[in-house]
Design an enzyme around this catalytic site. Structure first.
Site, PDB file in Angstrom:
ATOM      1  N   TRP A   1       0.844  -1.199   0.000  1.00 32.22           N
ATOM      2  CA  TRP A   1       0.000   0.000   0.000  1.00 32.22           C
ATOM      3  C   TRP A   1       0.875   1.243   0.000  1.00 32.22           C
ATOM      4  CZ3 TRP A   1      -1.188  -4.347   2.944  1.00 32.22           C
ATOM      5  CH2 TRP A   1      -2.371  -4.988   2.593  1.00 32.22           C
TER       6      TRP A   1
ATOM      7  N   HIS B   1      -6.927   1.857   2.046  1.00 26.87           N
ATOM      8  CA  HIS B   1      -8.004   0.895   1.797  1.00 26.87           C
ATOM      9  C   HIS B   1      -9.109   1.131   2.828  1.00 26.87           C
ATOM     10  CE1 HIS B   1      -5.442  -2.168   4.366  1.00 26.87           C
ATOM     11  NE2 HIS B   1      -5.471  -0.979   4.889  1.00 26.87           N
TER      12      HIS B   1
ATOM     13  N   ARG C   1      -3.818   6.131  -2.953  1.00 27.68           N
ATOM     14  CA  ARG C   1      -2.501   5.467  -2.970  1.00 27.68           C
ATOM     15  C   ARG C   1      -1.508   6.277  -3.778  1.00 27.68           C
ATOM     16  NH1 ARG C   1      -3.856  -1.009  -3.261  1.00 27.68           N
ATOM     17  NH2 ARG C   1      -5.529  -0.856  -1.732  1.00 27.68           N
TER      18      ARG C   1
ATOM     19  N   GLN D   1     -13.488   1.873  -2.748  1.00 24.65           N
ATOM     20  CA  GLN D   1     -13.590   0.470  -2.371  1.00 24.65           C
ATOM     21  C   GLN D   1     -14.878   0.271  -1.576  1.00 24.65           C
ATOM     22  OE1 GLN D   1     -10.205  -0.825  -0.043  1.00 24.65           O
ATOM     23  NE2 GLN D   1      -9.047  -1.391  -1.872  1.00 24.65           N
TER      24      GLN D   1
ATOM     25  N   VAL E   1      -5.857 -11.695   7.063  1.00 21.01           N
ATOM     26  CA  VAL E   1      -6.743 -12.832   6.789  1.00 21.01           C
ATOM     27  C   VAL E   1      -5.948 -14.128   6.755  1.00 21.01           C
ATOM     28  CG1 VAL E   1      -8.629 -11.693   5.535  1.00 21.01           C
ATOM     29  CG2 VAL E   1      -6.542 -12.297   4.314  1.00 21.01           C
TER      30      VAL E   1
ATOM     31  N   ALA F   1     -13.912 -11.315   5.255  1.00 25.50           N
ATOM     32  CA  ALA F   1     -13.845  -9.873   4.958  1.00 25.50           C
ATOM     33  C   ALA F   1     -13.358  -9.733   3.522  1.00 25.50           C
ATOM     34  CB  ALA F   1     -12.880  -9.180   5.910  1.00 25.50           C
TER      35      ALA F   1
HETATM   36  C1  YSA Z   1      -8.290  -8.042   1.744  1.00 29.17           C
HETATM   37  C2  YSA Z   1      -8.659  -8.874   2.781  1.00 29.17           C
HETATM   38  C3  YSA Z   1      -9.683  -8.444   3.629  1.00 29.17           C
HETATM   39  O1  YSA Z   1     -10.018  -9.213   4.707  1.00 29.17           O
HETATM   40  C4  YSA Z   1     -10.358  -7.258   3.429  1.00 29.17           C
HETATM   41  C5  YSA Z   1      -9.978  -6.449   2.395  1.00 29.17           C
HETATM   42  C6  YSA Z   1      -8.938  -6.828   1.554  1.00 29.17           C
HETATM   43  C7  YSA Z   1      -8.501  -5.934   0.471  1.00 29.17           C
HETATM   44  C8  YSA Z   1      -7.333  -5.073   0.872  1.00 29.17           C
HETATM   45  N1  YSA Z   1      -7.684  -4.127   1.898  1.00 29.17           N
HETATM   46  C9  YSA Z   1      -6.852  -4.309  -0.350  1.00 29.17           C
HETATM   47  O2  YSA Z   1      -6.905  -3.104  -0.391  1.00 29.17           O
HETATM   48  N2  YSA Z   1      -6.427  -5.116  -1.332  1.00 29.17           N
HETATM   49  S1  YSA Z   1      -5.969  -4.554  -2.774  1.00 29.17           S
HETATM   50  O3  YSA Z   1      -4.847  -3.673  -2.622  1.00 29.17           O
HETATM   51  O4  YSA Z   1      -5.728  -5.696  -3.617  1.00 29.17           O
HETATM   52  O5  YSA Z   1      -7.187  -3.729  -3.345  1.00 29.17           O
HETATM   53  C10 YSA Z   1      -8.488  -4.318  -3.410  1.00 29.17           C
HETATM   54  C11 YSA Z   1      -9.170  -3.871  -4.684  1.00 29.17           C
HETATM   55  O6  YSA Z   1      -9.176  -2.442  -4.755  1.00 29.17           O
HETATM   56  C12 YSA Z   1      -8.424  -4.318  -5.950  1.00 29.17           C
HETATM   57  O7  YSA Z   1      -8.814  -5.633  -6.281  1.00 29.17           O
HETATM   58  C13 YSA Z   1      -8.910  -3.303  -6.947  1.00 29.17           C
HETATM   59  O8  YSA Z   1     -10.200  -3.651  -7.398  1.00 29.17           O
HETATM   60  C14 YSA Z   1      -9.012  -2.026  -6.110  1.00 29.17           C
HETATM   61  N3  YSA Z   1      -7.794  -1.220  -6.240  1.00 29.17           N
HETATM   62  C15 YSA Z   1      -6.641  -1.338  -5.562  1.00 29.17           C
HETATM   63  N4  YSA Z   1      -5.765  -0.391  -5.945  1.00 29.17           N
HETATM   64  C16 YSA Z   1      -6.381   0.353  -6.878  1.00 29.17           C
HETATM   65  C17 YSA Z   1      -7.677  -0.178  -7.080  1.00 29.17           C
HETATM   66  N5  YSA Z   1      -8.543   0.355  -7.947  1.00 29.17           N
HETATM   67  C18 YSA Z   1      -8.122   1.424  -8.651  1.00 29.17           C
HETATM   68  N6  YSA Z   1      -6.904   2.001  -8.532  1.00 29.17           N
HETATM   69  C19 YSA Z   1      -6.011   1.498  -7.662  1.00 29.17           C
HETATM   70  N7  YSA Z   1      -4.833   2.087  -7.536  1.00 29.17           N
END
Ligand code: YSA
Length: 331
Positions: free
Chosen positions: A152, A173, A199, A213, A256, A299
């Protein structure tokens, strides 16, 4: 040059003009940069001082007269236009169509997702966009020296005082709301948390520095990944109005165990990642103060833009945020 003759010509021709296009031609001919009068002013330097004084003064006077004639004629034509309009006002004509505003495609998508979760009994919770380091990272099993922090790229907020205990940041997130909620509520519960995330990363067709999100958290005595799968399948059916192929891939998030990433199959056969998810790590329940290992739950964090892109066939996420009216008008 015969200035008197020029002035006379200009006056006669303007008196015959009735429309603004004719007046504009007249202006160019008599007052424009290449008009005889302008060329005459340019050539004054070559004359003797007496001639300059005499002819220059005369030309100036004529120029002023012509400008005044032009102004008066312009007003007269404009007044006539209004008179004509009034006399032709046809009250039986239909009114002019008003252009109405409408909702942004991301709002439309978010509302559909939220309403689908509401139907499945989830409550909607909101949380702060400016978060503490504790809830964004530490509470989620990601201490400062943990390599997962690099997942992140964070926009930090400059502290006002060096002594501030927990540094502030723009949440990367919506997951910080898991701990915020669990600290205050006992299971069983099912919630979703829609919100903006930020981000510090390079943008491309599927990544923005700000995006939305929806976090989900469902905790109870017997909640398993099978429940999660059923919820996601139902959500996809509601959003796309047809069966959508969904795939779980093993993945890693410190909060998780086990962790998964969820992809959906696009029309062209490719898979697109739409969320990270998993079974809530027992350490989080401990931190929240839950006793006896009684609870388990899933989650997830779902990207709204990714869903909107599939639903509306948009191939570049940056289109959502650059306010191009030609794009926005289509929804
Ligand atoms: C994982 C486990 C949990 O128990 C709960 C939540 C999560 C997700 C975690 N918090 C997270 O942020 N994962 S992630 O970095 O892979 O992002 C999740 C989703 O947000 C991605 O699949 C994508 O759909 C979106 N995302 C992430 N970065 C992004 C983005 N969408 C647009 N621009 C970006 N820079």
């Amino acid at each position: 040059m015969d200035l008197e003759k020029l002035a006379q010509q200009a006056k006669t021709s303007i008196s015959l003009i009735e429309e603004s296009s004719g007046l504009e031609q007249w202006r160019i001919q008599y007052l424009g940069r290449k008009s005889a009068l302008s060329l005459f002013f340019n050539s004054l330097a070559q004359l003797s001082p007496e001639e300059k004084k005499h002819l220059g003064g005369k030309a100036n006077k004529i120029h002023k007269e012509l400008v005044l004639l032009y102004k008066n004629k312009k007003e007269e034509i404009e007044k006539n236009i209004f008179k004509k309009k009034d006399s032709f006002l046809d009250i039986t004509q239909p009114g002019e169509k008003q252009i109405l505003g409408h909702l942004h495609p991301l709002t439309l998508t978010a509302r559909e997702i939220i309403s689908s979760f509401e139907k499945m009994g989830f409550s909607i919770i909101e949380g702060p966009e400016i978060e503490t380091e504790y809830y964004n990272f530490d509470a989620l099993n990601i201490p400062e020296d943990h390599p997962a922090r690099e997942m992140w790229d964070t926009l930090w907020i400059k502290p006002k005082t060096i002594k501030e205990k927990s540094r502030l940041l723009l949440r990367t997130h919506t997951s910080p709301m898991q701990m915020r909620y669990m600290e205050k509520h006992q299971p069983p519960f099912r919630i979703i948390v829609p919100g903006k995330c930020f981000r510090y990363e390079a943008t491309d067709a599927s990544h923005e520095i700000q995006f939305f999100q929806i976090e989900g958290l469902m905790v109870g005595e017997n909640i398993t990944l099978a429940n999660f799968k059923a919820v996601i399948n139902e959500l996809m059916k509601n959003i796309f109005q047809q069966e959508v192929e969904v795939r779980f891939r093993p993945s890693y998030f410190p909060f998780v165990a086990p962790g998964v990433e969820v992809d959906i199959r696009l029309k062209n056969g490719d898979w697109l990642e739409i969320m990270g998810a998993g079974m809530v790590h027992p350490e989080l329940f401990k931190k929240a103060g839950y006793k006896n290992n009684q609870w388990q739950g899933f989650a997830f964090g779902l990207g709204i833009e990714r869903i909107a892109m599939i639903k509306y066939k948009i191939n570049d996420i940056r289109l959502f945020f650059n306010s191009d009216i030609r794009f926005l008008e289509q929804f």
